[in-house]
Structure formats: structure tokens, C-alpha cells
Design a protein around this motif. Structure first.
Motif, PDB file in Angstrom:
ATOM      1  N   ASP A 156       0.827  -1.209   0.000  1.00 56.83           N
ATOM      2  CA  ASP A 156       0.000   0.000   0.000  1.00 56.83           C
ATOM      3  C   ASP A 156       0.859   1.256   0.000  1.00 56.83           C
ATOM      4  OD1 ASP A 156      -2.311  -1.459  -0.020  1.00 56.83           O
ATOM      5  OD2 ASP A 156      -2.667  -1.321   2.132  1.00 56.83           O
ATOM      6  N   THR A 157       1.867   1.300   0.847  1.00 64.68           N
ATOM      7  CA  THR A 157       2.697   2.504   0.935  1.00 64.68           C
ATOM      8  C   THR A 157       3.574   2.681  -0.297  1.00 64.68           C
ATOM      9  OG1 THR A 157       4.399   1.275   2.168  1.00 64.68           O
ATOM     10  CG2 THR A 157       2.744   2.470   3.461  1.00 64.68           C
ATOM     11  N   SER A 158       3.801   1.589  -1.048  1.00 63.18           N
ATOM     12  CA  SER A 158       4.581   1.675  -2.280  1.00 63.18           C
ATOM     13  C   SER A 158       3.700   1.900  -3.504  1.00 63.18           C
ATOM     14  CB  SER A 158       5.406   0.396  -2.478  1.00 63.18           C
ATOM     15  OG  SER A 158       6.311   0.205  -1.410  1.00 63.18           O
ATOM     16  N   GLY A 159       2.397   2.085  -3.288  1.00 66.49           N
ATOM     17  CA  GLY A 159       1.495   2.378  -4.398  1.00 66.49           C
ATOM     18  C   GLY A 159       1.108   1.174  -5.218  1.00 66.49           C
ATOM     19  N   VAL A 160       1.129  -0.021  -4.625  1.00 66.91           N
ATOM     20  CA  VAL A 160       0.815  -1.249  -5.349  1.00 66.91           C
ATOM     21  C   VAL A 160      -0.604  -1.682  -5.012  1.00 66.91           C
ATOM     22  CG1 VAL A 160       1.440  -3.658  -5.710  1.00 66.91           C
ATOM     23  CG2 VAL A 160       3.226  -1.964  -5.262  1.00 66.91           C
ATOM     24  N   SER A 161      -1.386  -1.995  -6.031  1.00 65.61           N
ATOM     25  CA  SER A 161      -2.729  -2.510  -5.765  1.00 65.61           C
ATOM     26  C   SER A 161      -3.067  -3.714  -6.637  1.00 65.61           C
ATOM     27  CB  SER A 161      -3.773  -1.404  -5.995  1.00 65.61           C
ATOM     28  OG  SER A 161      -3.709  -0.938  -7.314  1.00 65.61           O
ATOM     29  N   GLY A 162      -2.209  -4.087  -7.558  1.00 71.44           N
ATOM     30  CA  GLY A 162      -2.451  -5.236  -8.419  1.00 71.44           C
ATOM     31  C   GLY A 162      -1.270  -6.171  -8.431  1.00 71.44           C
ATOM     32  N   THR A 163      -1.492  -7.384  -8.906  1.00 71.48           N
ATOM     33  CA  THR A 163      -0.440  -8.397  -8.942  1.00 71.48           C
ATOM     34  C   THR A 163      -0.336  -8.972 -10.356  1.00 71.48           C
ATOM     35  OG1 THR A 163      -2.048 -10.079  -8.254  1.00 71.48           O
ATOM     36  CG2 THR A 163      -0.716  -9.034  -6.528  1.00 71.48           C
ATOM     37  N   PRO A 164       0.891  -9.382 -10.751  1.00 67.22           N
ATOM     38  CA  PRO A 164       2.150  -9.180 -10.035  1.00 67.22           C
ATOM     39  C   PRO A 164       2.684  -7.772 -10.278  1.00 67.22           C
ATOM     40  CG  PRO A 164       2.587 -10.327 -12.082  1.00 67.22           C
ATOM     41  CD  PRO A 164       1.089 -10.138 -12.020  1.00 67.22           C
ATOM     42  N   THR A 165       3.378  -7.242  -9.303  1.00 70.31           N
ATOM     43  CA  THR A 165       4.063  -5.959  -9.446  1.00 70.31           C
ATOM     44  C   THR A 165       5.524  -6.172  -9.072  1.00 70.31           C
ATOM     45  OG1 THR A 165       2.091  -4.659  -8.961  1.00 70.31           O
ATOM     46  CG2 THR A 165       4.214  -3.578  -8.649  1.00 70.31           C
ATOM     47  N   PHE A 166       6.418  -5.695  -9.923  1.00 67.99           N
ATOM     48  CA  PHE A 166       7.850  -5.916  -9.728  1.00 67.99           C
ATOM     49  C   PHE A 166       8.567  -4.606  -9.410  1.00 67.99           C
ATOM     50  CE2 PHE A 166       6.542  -9.434 -12.451  1.00 67.99           C
ATOM     51  CZ  PHE A 166       7.182 -10.517 -11.848  1.00 67.99           C
ATOM     52  N   PHE A 167       9.590  -4.716  -8.576  1.00 72.60           N
ATOM     53  CA  PHE A 167      10.519  -3.624  -8.292  1.00 72.60           C
ATOM     54  C   PHE A 167      11.932  -4.127  -8.578  1.00 72.60           C
ATOM     55  CE2 PHE A 167       6.790  -2.603  -5.903  1.00 72.60           C
ATOM     56  CZ  PHE A 167       6.737  -1.222  -5.840  1.00 72.60           C
ATOM     57  N   VAL A 168      12.709  -3.329  -9.296  1.00 75.52           N
ATOM     58  CA  VAL A 168      14.095  -3.682  -9.605  1.00 75.52           C
ATOM     59  C   VAL A 168      14.991  -2.680  -8.899  1.00 75.52           C
ATOM     60  CG1 VAL A 168      15.800  -4.087 -11.412  1.00 75.52           C
ATOM     61  CG2 VAL A 168      13.376  -4.571 -11.850  1.00 75.52           C
ATOM     62  N   ASN A 169      15.733  -3.160  -7.913  1.00 74.71           N
ATOM     63  CA  ASN A 169      16.564  -2.286  -7.066  1.00 74.71           C
ATOM     64  C   ASN A 169      15.767  -1.099  -6.535  1.00 74.71           C
ATOM     65  OD1 ASN A 169      18.784  -3.903  -7.183  1.00 74.71           O
ATOM     66  ND2 ASN A 169      20.079  -2.500  -8.326  1.00 74.71           N
ATOM     67  N   GLY A 170      14.549  -1.401  -6.099  1.00 79.06           N
ATOM     68  CA  GLY A 170      13.725  -0.388  -5.449  1.00 79.06           C
ATOM     69  C   GLY A 170      12.904   0.468  -6.376  1.00 79.06           C
ATOM     70  N   GLN A 171      13.101   0.356  -7.690  1.00 84.71           N
ATOM     71  CA  GLN A 171      12.328   1.152  -8.641  1.00 84.71           C
ATOM     72  C   GLN A 171      11.249   0.299  -9.287  1.00 84.71           C
ATOM     73  OE1 GLN A 171      15.316   3.181 -11.253  1.00 84.71           O
ATOM     74  NE2 GLN A 171      14.348   5.006 -10.393  1.00 84.71           N
ATOM     75  N   ARG A 172      10.061   0.877  -9.384  1.00 91.22           N
ATOM     76  CA  ARG A 172       8.922   0.165  -9.940  1.00 91.22           C
ATOM     77  C   ARG A 172       9.167  -0.187 -11.402  1.00 91.22           C
ATOM     78  NH1 ARG A 172       3.387   0.678  -8.523  1.00 91.22           N
ATOM     79  NH2 ARG A 172       2.167  -0.750  -9.808  1.00 91.22           N
ATOM     80  N   HIS A 173       8.860  -1.431 -11.778  1.00 87.60           N
ATOM     81  CA  HIS A 173       8.957  -1.858 -13.170  1.00 87.60           C
ATOM     82  C   HIS A 173       7.556  -1.797 -13.771  1.00 87.60           C
ATOM     83  CE1 HIS A 173      10.187  -4.094 -16.734  1.00 87.60           C
ATOM     84  NE2 HIS A 173       9.094  -4.821 -16.584  1.00 87.60           N
ATOM     85  N   TYR A 174       7.446  -1.151 -14.926  1.00 86.20           N
ATOM     86  CA  TYR A 174       6.148  -0.932 -15.536  1.00 86.20           C
ATOM     87  C   TYR A 174       6.021  -1.699 -16.836  1.00 86.20           C
ATOM     88  CZ  TYR A 174       5.892   2.820 -12.178  1.00 86.20           C
ATOM     89  OH  TYR A 174       5.886   3.525 -11.005  1.00 86.20           O
ATOM     90  N   GLY A 175       4.777  -2.077 -17.149  1.00 83.37           N
ATOM     91  CA  GLY A 175       4.502  -2.676 -18.445  1.00 83.37           C
ATOM     92  C   GLY A 175       4.816  -4.156 -18.483  1.00 83.37           C
ATOM     93  N   ALA A 176       5.448  -4.591 -19.560  1.00 82.69           N
ATOM     94  CA  ALA A 176       5.654  -6.007 -19.819  1.00 82.69           C
ATOM     95  C   ALA A 176       6.618  -6.629 -18.814  1.00 82.69           C
ATOM     96  CB  ALA A 176       6.184  -6.212 -21.237  1.00 82.69           C
ATOM     97  N   TYR A 177       6.355  -7.887 -18.471  1.00 81.10           N
ATOM     98  CA  TYR A 177       7.291  -8.613 -17.607  1.00 81.10           C
ATOM     99  C   TYR A 177       7.749  -9.904 -18.290  1.00 81.10           C
ATOM    100  CZ  TYR A 177       2.844 -10.805 -16.164  1.00 81.10           C
ATOM    101  OH  TYR A 177       1.610 -11.413 -16.149  1.00 81.10           O
ATOM    102  N   ASP A 178       7.916  -9.848 -19.611  1.00 76.54           N
ATOM    103  CA  ASP A 178       8.522 -10.971 -20.315  1.00 76.54           C
ATOM    104  C   ASP A 178      10.016 -11.010 -20.005  1.00 76.54           C
ATOM    105  OD1 ASP A 178      10.013  -9.534 -22.808  1.00 76.54           O
ATOM    106  OD2 ASP A 178       8.146  -8.506 -22.303  1.00 76.54           O
ATOM    107  N   VAL A 179      10.658 -12.093 -20.380  1.00 74.87           N
ATOM    108  CA  VAL A 179      12.065 -12.309 -20.027  1.00 74.87           C
ATOM    109  C   VAL A 179      12.954 -11.189 -20.572  1.00 74.87           C
ATOM    110  CG1 VAL A 179      14.064 -13.805 -20.366  1.00 74.87           C
ATOM    111  CG2 VAL A 179      11.846 -14.803 -19.802  1.00 74.87           C
ATOM    112  N   ASP A 180      12.788 -10.851 -21.835  1.00 70.28           N
ATOM    113  CA  ASP A 180      13.674  -9.856 -22.443  1.00 70.28           C
ATOM    114  C   ASP A 180      13.525  -8.488 -21.786  1.00 70.28           C
ATOM    115  OD1 ASP A 180      14.669 -11.734 -24.179  1.00 70.28           O
ATOM    116  OD2 ASP A 180      13.286 -11.239 -25.807  1.00 70.28           O
TER     117      ASP A 180
END
Length: 657
Positions: A613-637
Motif C-alpha cells: 500500500d505505501t509503495s502504491g501497489v494494488s495489483g499483482t504481479p508488481t515488480f521492483f528492480v533495485n527499489g524502482q517500480r517496473h512498468y509494463g511487460a514482464y517478459d524475459v527480455d
């Protein structure tokens, strides 16, 4: 083993989840069914990183705009009389004795382009509310760079035209065409990190706003006071409606039309109305509580499908999305793929031959525009960035490396949409043709210079290239609760330079899709992976109990084994199934049953939910890379590319430390 009563009540309709998600998708436009197959984040929060969707739309639409420009040039040169005659065709709208009569070019330039500048206003507001500029200290550099990036080209233009007949057209030389610049950057700067594009767009948000003010103030003639006051009053009403969160769309539409008509009558270019209204539309991320309330409304409709409950459910769903996001979803594709290319088709046509080009490239108007853009823009952006970092001792610095700063300056030398609009106001005849040649030439030269800059950067050694493109400025951290090895569940080496955090739900099918992708990523021996719970109990009735079972297994040293089984069997999460998984893993089933029955791990799961909640997440899955929010596609590439950038930044920080 019984789940908590209130969780059972919250999940009383077992199959609602997919229906609700699909309806959310349809109403909000956040994703589509293809997203499930392509590996895109469910309920992705692109409005929380405002520029990503903009970058994709503008990069794609730039090809359409370029095609429209080429078509306009061919049309104007093959059938010159026909081109001008067509766009001078008058179109009238009348009511009794009141008639509004404009030619087709004016309807596009002053009418349809109002929607384009509405989108510009929305982008600016969204960046202030949710983007990098939400940290107001980060606005200093973009603001000053944007202002300097307008002033320096204007001064160069005036140096060529001072005292001449073209001096009043100084506004043509100042504004970057952000859409076309981003599209061409995607071509000439292949492999350039997204951060570079975001930096460019952030800087020239200011450029777009100031260009509109110049049109309103410097290129409006014979101002009539009463219509102007009517437009101001209408805008004041819009502000009041926005302040009190009035959501009657038709009211804003009527007031916008009143503003546009009043400005047109007053002598002020009416496209300003679009910008003003766009700036009033707030941007925010929907909260989990609002989404759960929307779920409740949909559940009522599912149980009793009446028109009243259907309307209530629809309103509940749409109001979770900010007005800014809804307007973006509605207008952005139209402006990018239709209105701006149509503007280019109507205005870019110029009849050229060898004699004319020989004259144009010695004309002060053409040279002032060309040199102003291809020299003035990069010099201004680079100099301001360097001076700010030097005089603030590094407290204010670009968010990218110096090669990226220079490349952003050179690609900013592309001016078309707003500049051409000003050119049509300031010039006509031969002067307008010279201005068009200068603008089109600047597009070609600026693109070539940008290719040289980024090609040179690619020739550097990997560490130097990373520093040249990414820089060493600290980035905003979106993850509020840092990873704690004493509490978090971690896979991979604890001293890895990159940490991938996933907020997930064991019943969420999107998390199931992400699981093999994460396994592929974990082959990287310099990556650690963290799972945090975010059970969406309103749509996944067994998610909470599954999370507590995983924690109970973790208490016996088998968290990851249970994690893998739960994601592999998302449709089999009944109590008997969960006990069966414990037996399969050789766990003490009595202890696990007792821990879950007493909800021993409920507080642990709640901690993860609170951090989401405090990180602004309300849906799953949600990824963070070194603390920064990852947006959009989560394919391997895509994830590997994000991890590569994060690793490069981590190494730069380590060397700096």
C-alpha cells in the motif's frame, strides 16, 4: 483447517475474479486479453510512471506523422494548385444568423489541434502529480533547460533576422516537437535506455507549455475584452468543478466548447483552451480500498443484474481511475495517430525546386530556424545542465549521463508541430515556404547529429558507456520498505547487485504466468529475488489462506517449496489440497494446520500488504528492480533489460562510493 470468517464472506462468489478483472480492463483500458498472453502486468500503473505509455504511443505515431509530411510534400509539388485550393475550402457551422466560417486548414489548426494541446496539458499535470516532478526539486533543471532551450534558438534566429521582415516570426524557432523527436530517437538511438527518453520528455514539458503561452500572448491580435473575460469565467468554473471532484463529463465538454468559442472570438488562439483544461485534470493511482469497493459493487450486480446495479458498478469502476488517465486513454491515440498527422498533411506542403532551395538556404528565415534548432537547442540544454551541476555542487544534476544530455539536446532540435502552427500565423507566401524548409531541414540535421552522439557513446567501453548514458545521479526509490534478509523470503545470493521484488498472489493467474519467467531470470548468479504477499482477497477468496500456508511452511524451512507448489496448482487451493501439499513436502501437517487455524502468520502477511500500500501497489504481479517500480511487460527480455540497467547503475554507484 478453516480460513477466517470475514475472508470467506469477502470471497462468497467463487468465480467472480475473472469477470471483474475483464470488466475493469474494459472500462479503464489498462490492458487487454492479449496482455495475458504477452506477459503484461495486470492492473499495471503506467499513470504512476507517466511517461511510459506516452513514449510508446508517440514513438509509434511518429511514423504516421512522417508519412503525412512526405505525402504533403508530394501533393504540393505534383499538384500545387490543388493542394492549396483543397485546404482553403471553407466549412461553415451556423445557428440562425450566427455563422462560424473557417477553411479546412483553420479547422485543423485552431480546432482539432485544441485536443492535441489538451493531451499536452494532461501530460504536464500527470508528470507533476505522479512522475519524477512529484519531487519538486527535480523540476529546477527541466524548467531552466526548457526555458534556455527556447531562448537561445530565438536569439540565434533574431541574430539572422533582426530588423528584417522575418523578425516577427521568432516564435517559429523555439519549440521542440516532442512527439516527432521521441519517434526519431527510437530510430537513431536504438538501445538507448528509457531513462534518456524520459529525461527528454521531462525537459520539454516546459517547452510545450511556454510555446502555448507565446501563441496566446505574442501571436494573438486585436484582442477583444468581453469574449476573453467569458473564456476566463468558463475556465474558473472548470477549476471549481475539478476542485469539488464533479465528474459530469458533459459539463466539462460544454465549458470547454464555451472557452474555445470565446477565445476564437477574442482573437486569442483557441488551442490554449485545450492546454488549460488538461492542466486541471488530476492524476492519481487508484487505491486498493477503492478497487475493493468497486469489487463489491460488481458483486452486487453479479448477484442481481439490474440496470441500476449495472450503472452503479460501472460508475464504481470508472471512478477508481483518475480523470487524467481516462482523458489520456480517450484522446491520446486520436491526437497521435490522426490529428497531428492530419495537421502535418495540411501544413507541411511546400513547392520546391532547385532555384527555390538555392534561395531558401541563403534566406535569413531559413537559416535562423535551422541554426537555431540544430545549434541553439543542444548548446542550451547541455550548458544549463552543466552549469546547474557545477554551481550547486552536484545537488542538482541531470538524471542521465552527459552523452544522453547532449543527445537529448540534439534531438530537441526537431521542431515541427507547434513551430509550424506559429509559422502559419506569422508568415504567408514565400516567407512561410522558407520557414517550412528550415523546419524540415532541422528534422534531418538534428536526427543525424543525434545518431552521431549515441553511436559515439556505443563505441566506449561498457563501464564508460553506462556512465555516459545513465549518469551517476541518485534515482527516486519507489519501494518504501527495503529488503530485509531477516524477514523477507529471498532466492539467490544475498550480496547480489540487483534485487527483484515481486508482490504476488498465489491465486492470481498473472502471477502464475510470471513464475517461469522469474525462474529463467534466476539463472543469473548476480540476482536475488524476493516474494512479498499481496492477496487480493476480494477477487481471490483463497489467496489469504494460501499465503498463510506458505508462511507456515516457511516456519518449517520449506517456504520456497510450498511457494512453487501453490503457483503450480492455482486452481487447487482448497484446505484438503493445501494439507496434501504439506504432506507431499514431508512437513508436520498437524503443526501447519494449527498455525494456519490460529492465523499465526496473518500479521506477517499484513506487513507485506501494508508495504504494498505505501509503495502504491494494488495489483499483482508488481515488480521492483533495485527499489524502482517496473512498468509494463514482464517478459524475459524486458525484465532482463531492466536488470541490466539496474546492474550498470549499481556498479556506477559502487565506483562512486
Amino acid at each position: 483447517m478453516q480460513p477466517r470468517t470475514h475472508k470467506l464472506l469477502a470471497g462468497s462468489v467463487n468465480k467472480i475474479r475473472n469477470d471483474l478483472v475483464h470488466l475493469l480492463v474494459t472500462v479503464s483500458g489498462m490492458t487487454d486479453f492479449s496482455g495475458l498472453l504477452s506477459g503484461r502486468t495486470n492492473w499495471r500503473r503506467e499513470f504512476a510512471a507517466p511517461m511510459r505509455a506516452f513514449l510508446r504511443t508517440e514513438a509509434g505515431s511518429s511514423g504516421v506523422l512522417a508519412g503525412a509530411i512526405v505525402l504533403a510534400l508530394l501533393w504540393a509539388n505534383l499538384f500545387p494548385g490543388m493542394y492549396d485550393e483543397f485546404w482553403r475550402t471553407e466549412l461553415s457551422i451556423g445557428l440562425d444568423h450566427d455563422v462560424l466560417r473557417l477553411d479546412l486548414r483553420e479547422w485543423i489548426n485552431s480546432g482539432l489541434m485544441t485536443l492535441f494541446f489538451l493531451v499536452v496539458g494532461l501530460e504536464a499535470r500527470r508528470e507533476f502529480d505522479l512522475g519524477d516532478l512529484r519531487d519538486r526539486s527535480r523540476f529546477v533543471l527541466p524548467m531552466l533547460a526548457g526555458i534556455a532551450g527556447m531562448i537561445v534558438p530565438v536569439l540565434i534566429y533574431l541574430a539572422f533576422n533582426a530588423g528584417g521582415p522575418g523578425s516577427h516570426g521568432w516564435g517559429v524557432a523555439m519549440s521542440t516537437d516532442t512527439a516527432l523527436a521521441l519517434g526519431l530517437l527510437a530510430l537513431v538511438g536504438r538501445g538507448v535506455p528509457d531513462r534518456v527518453r524520459v529525461f527528454l520528455l521531462t525537459v520539454f514539458v516546459v517547452d510545450d507549455l511556454l510555446a502555448l503561452l507565446v501563441i496566446a500572448v505574442a501571436y494573438s491580435e486585436d484582442i477583444r475584452f468581453m469574449p476573453l473575460m467569458l473564456a476566463i469565467v468558463a475556465f474558473g468554473v472548470v477549476l471549481l468543478l475539478a476542485l469539488f471532484h464533479v465528474r459530469k463529463t458533459w459539463l466539462y465538454g460544454v465549458l470547454g466548447l464555451v472557452m474555445w468559442s470565446a477565445l476564437l472570438t477574442s482573437g486569442v488562439d483557441p488551442v490554449v483552451a485545450g492546454l488549460a483544461i488538461g492542466l486541471t485534470a488530476p492524476a492519481y493511482s487508484p487505491g486498493r480500498e477503492e478497487l475493493e469497493e468497486a469489487t463489491g459493487r460488481f458483486r452486487l450486480f453479479r448477484e442481481q443484474p439490474t440496470p441500476e446495479l449495472a450503472r452503479s458498478a460501472t460508475i464504481g469502476l470508472t471512478t477508481t481511475i483518475s480523470p487524467n488517465e481516462r482523458l489520456q486513454y480517450l484522446y491520446h491515440p486520436w491526437t497521435s495517430y490522426l490529428i497531428v498527422p492530419l495537421f502535418g498533411l495540411a501544413n507541411a506542403g511546400v513547392t520546391v525546386d532547385a532555384a527555390f532551395l538555392g534561395h531558401a538556404y541563403t534566406a535569413p528565415i531559413t537559416l535562423g530556424i535551422l541554426i537555431g534548432y540544430v545549434v541553439g537547442k543542444p548548446v542550451a540544454v547541455t550548458a544549463v545542465s552543466w552549469l546547474l551541476e557545477r554551481f550547486t555542487h552536484g545537488r542538482i544534476r541531470p538524471g542521465v549521463g552527459w552523452a544522453a544530455v547532449v543527445g537529448s539536446g540534439t534531438i530537441a532540435g526537431i521542431g515541427f508541430t507547434v513551430s509550424l502552427l506559429i509559422a502559419t500565423i506569422a508568415f504567408d507566401g514565400a516567407q512561410l515556404a522558407e520557414a517550412k524548409v528550415g523546419l524540415l531541414s532541422a528534422v534531418i540535421v538534428a536526427s543525424g547529429l543525434t545518431w552521431v552522439v549515441f553511436r559515439t557513446a556505443k563505441l566506449l567501453s561498457p563501464p564508460k558507456k553506462a556512465l555516459a548514458l545513465l549518469g551517476d545521479a541518485e534515482q527516486l526509490v519507489d519501494l518504501t520498505d527495503p529488503v530485509d534478509p531477516e524477514r523477507d523470503h529471498i532466492r539467490g545470493p544475498e550480496d547480489a547487485s540487483v534485487t527483484l521484488v515481486e508482490y504476488g498472489d498465489f491465486e492470481c493467474p498473472y502471477c502464475g504466468i510470471a513464475e517461469p519467467i522469474v525462474r529463467d531470470l534466476l539463472q543469473d548468479d548476480d540476482l536475488r529475488y524476493v516474494w512479498r504477499h499481496l492477496p487480493l482477497s476480494d477477487v481471490h477468496p483463497r489467496a489469504q489462506i494460501a499465503a498463510e500456508v506458505a508462511e507456515a511452511a516457511g516456519a518449517q524451512g520449506a517456504f520456497w517449496e510450498m511457494h512453487d507448489l501453490l503457483l503450480a496448482n492455482q486452481d487447487k487451493l482448497q484446505p484438503a489440497d493445501l494439507i496434501g501439499y504439506a504432506e507431499q513436502l514431508g512437513l508436520d501437517t498437524e503443526r501447519l494446520h494449527d498455525d494456519v487455524k490460529r492465523h499465526v502468520a496473518a500479521a506477517r502477511v499484513a506487513q507485506d500488504v501494508e508495504s504494498a500500500d505505501t509503495s502504491g501497489v494494488s495489483g499483482t504481479p508488481t515488480f521492483f528492480v533495485n527499489g524502482q517500480r517496473h512498468y509494463g511487460a514482464y517478459d524475459v527480455d524486458t525484465l532482463k533489460a531492466a536488470i541490466k540497467v539496474a546492474r550498470a547503475r549499481a556498479r556506477i554507484s559502487a565506483r562512486r562510493g
